[in-house]
Motif scaffolding. Sequence first.
Motif, short mmCIF file in Angstrom:
data_model
loop_
_atom_site.label_atom_id
_atom_site.label_comp_id
_atom_site.label_asym_id
_atom_site.label_seq_id
_atom_site.Cartn_x
_atom_site.Cartn_y
_atom_site.Cartn_z
N VAL A 108 99.07 -21.53 -38.83
CA VAL A 108 98.58 -21.51 -37.45
C VAL A 108 97.13 -21.04 -37.39
N VAL A 109 96.83 -19.95 -38.09
CA VAL A 109 95.47 -19.39 -38.06
C VAL A 109 94.47 -20.36 -38.67
N SER A 110 94.80 -20.92 -39.83
CA SER A 110 93.90 -21.88 -40.45
C SER A 110 93.76 -23.13 -39.60
N GLY A 111 94.82 -23.49 -38.90
CA GLY A 111 94.74 -24.63 -37.99
C GLY A 111 93.80 -24.38 -36.83
N MET A 112 93.78 -23.15 -36.33
CA MET A 112 92.82 -22.80 -35.27
C MET A 112 91.39 -22.97 -35.77
N CYS A 113 91.15 -22.52 -36.98
CA CYS A 113 89.81 -22.68 -37.58
C CYS A 113 89.49 -24.16 -37.77
N GLY A 114 90.48 -24.92 -38.21
CA GLY A 114 90.27 -26.35 -38.41
C GLY A 114 89.94 -27.08 -37.12
N SER A 115 90.58 -26.68 -36.03
CA SER A 115 90.29 -27.31 -34.74
C SER A 115 88.84 -27.08 -34.34
N VAL A 116 88.36 -25.85 -34.54
CA VAL A 116 86.97 -25.53 -34.19
C VAL A 116 85.99 -26.29 -35.08
N VAL A 117 86.23 -26.24 -36.39
CA VAL A 117 85.31 -26.87 -37.34
C VAL A 117 85.26 -28.39 -37.15
N TYR A 136 92.36 -37.47 -41.31
CA TYR A 136 93.71 -38.01 -41.52
C TYR A 136 93.99 -38.17 -43.02
N LEU A 137 93.02 -38.72 -43.75
CA LEU A 137 93.21 -38.92 -45.18
C LEU A 137 93.35 -37.59 -45.92
N LEU A 138 92.58 -36.59 -45.51
CA LEU A 138 92.69 -35.28 -46.14
C LEU A 138 94.04 -34.63 -45.82
N SER A 139 94.53 -34.85 -44.61
CA SER A 139 95.88 -34.36 -44.26
C SER A 139 96.92 -34.99 -45.18
N THR A 140 96.79 -36.29 -45.42
CA THR A 140 97.73 -36.99 -46.30
C THR A 140 97.64 -36.47 -47.73
N LEU A 141 96.41 -36.28 -48.20
CA LEU A 141 96.19 -35.81 -49.57
C LEU A 141 96.80 -34.43 -49.79
N PHE A 142 96.55 -33.52 -48.85
CA PHE A 142 97.06 -32.16 -49.04
C PHE A 142 98.55 -32.06 -48.71
N MET A 143 99.08 -33.02 -47.95
CA MET A 143 100.53 -33.10 -47.79
C MET A 143 101.17 -33.46 -49.14
N LEU A 144 100.51 -34.33 -49.88
CA LEU A 144 101.00 -34.67 -51.22
C LEU A 144 100.93 -33.44 -52.13
N GLY A 145 99.81 -32.69 -52.04
CA GLY A 145 99.70 -31.47 -52.82
C GLY A 145 100.75 -30.44 -52.44
N TYR A 146 101.03 -30.33 -51.14
CA TYR A 146 102.06 -29.41 -50.66
C TYR A 146 103.44 -29.79 -51.20
N THR A 147 103.66 -31.09 -51.36
CA THR A 147 104.95 -31.57 -51.86
C THR A 147 105.22 -31.07 -53.28
N TYR A 172 93.02 -32.10 -36.75
CA TYR A 172 93.07 -33.48 -36.26
C TYR A 172 93.29 -33.55 -34.75
N LEU A 173 93.90 -32.54 -34.17
CA LEU A 173 94.28 -32.60 -32.76
C LEU A 173 93.09 -32.86 -31.82
N PRO A 174 92.04 -32.01 -31.82
CA PRO A 174 90.93 -32.28 -30.90
C PRO A 174 90.20 -33.57 -31.22
N VAL A 175 90.15 -33.94 -32.49
CA VAL A 175 89.50 -35.18 -32.88
C VAL A 175 90.25 -36.38 -32.29
N GLY A 176 91.58 -36.35 -32.39
CA GLY A 176 92.38 -37.43 -31.82
C GLY A 176 92.23 -37.54 -30.32
N PHE A 177 92.20 -36.41 -29.63
CA PHE A 177 92.02 -36.42 -28.17
C PHE A 177 90.68 -37.04 -27.79
N GLU A 178 89.63 -36.65 -28.48
CA GLU A 178 88.29 -37.15 -28.16
C GLU A 178 88.17 -38.64 -28.48
#
Length: 264
Positions: A108-117, A136-147, A172-178
């Motif tokens: 959650v905390v890192s996600g808050m930072c990600g939204s701002v950045v 989006y691609l980085l989310s996919t890549l690190f989801m693979l790493g998380y796996t 990704y959330l604010p980027v998608g909205f914009e």
Amino acid sequence: MDLVGHRLSIMFYGVAGLTTALFITIVLVFKEKPPTPPSTAALTQEETSSYVKGVVRLIRNPGYVLLLLSYGINVGAFYAISTLLNQVVLKHFPEASEDAGRIGLLIVVSGMCGSVVCGLILDKTAKFKLVTLVVYLLSTLFMLGYTFVFRLNQIWLVYIMAAILGFFMTGYLPVGFEFAAELTYPEPEGTSSGLLNASAQFFGALCTLADGQLLAGFGDMAANLLLVAVLVVGSIMTASIQEDLRRQAAHGRTKGKDGAGTRM
């Protein structure tokens, strides 16, 4: 049970107090709209006469439909990760119940930072499709790493990978909205954003249910690989969106008219 109930009551009463304070603040302080339009594009933005007609127009917008689906997939996958996090962590680290909670907080905390950045990067570059696709691609890549990080049996590596994953998936959330606001201008942003949220809830429920079944029957590897697969599909959808920046174009036209008027 008494201890758990006591601590849950503290949490619930705390949330109730905070949200009540926010509600009172909104009622007393917030204004319906600013005294002047927030941008030059807003000067020419049309108000739709019918919400239903506005939704129909959005559904007929192919770029927005692709974003609607890809956004729902990304956020839905994140919901599934968050919901099943405790089960996955305890499967590999049976004594790490407190670590599971800390990892969730870290996401959650890192996600808050990600939204701002990510929001700042988008604001500085105005490269809506590029920023959306890269995140989006980085989310996919690190989801693979998380796996696969759980196979290393190092809890500190799970902390790091979960933090990075949360940074990009929530970023990704604010980027998608914009991006949606750009693709759908001059439709009200509340309509396009509301449909994005609805898509996220739908895919969140779908991904969580499917992932839960895979986790119970085949283990966390299969469950997480499913999320990787759907994120790959979402990445392809994002790459297929035609970058039609209508709001930016309207902003440019309005500035051009103002400049012409000034020269005259």
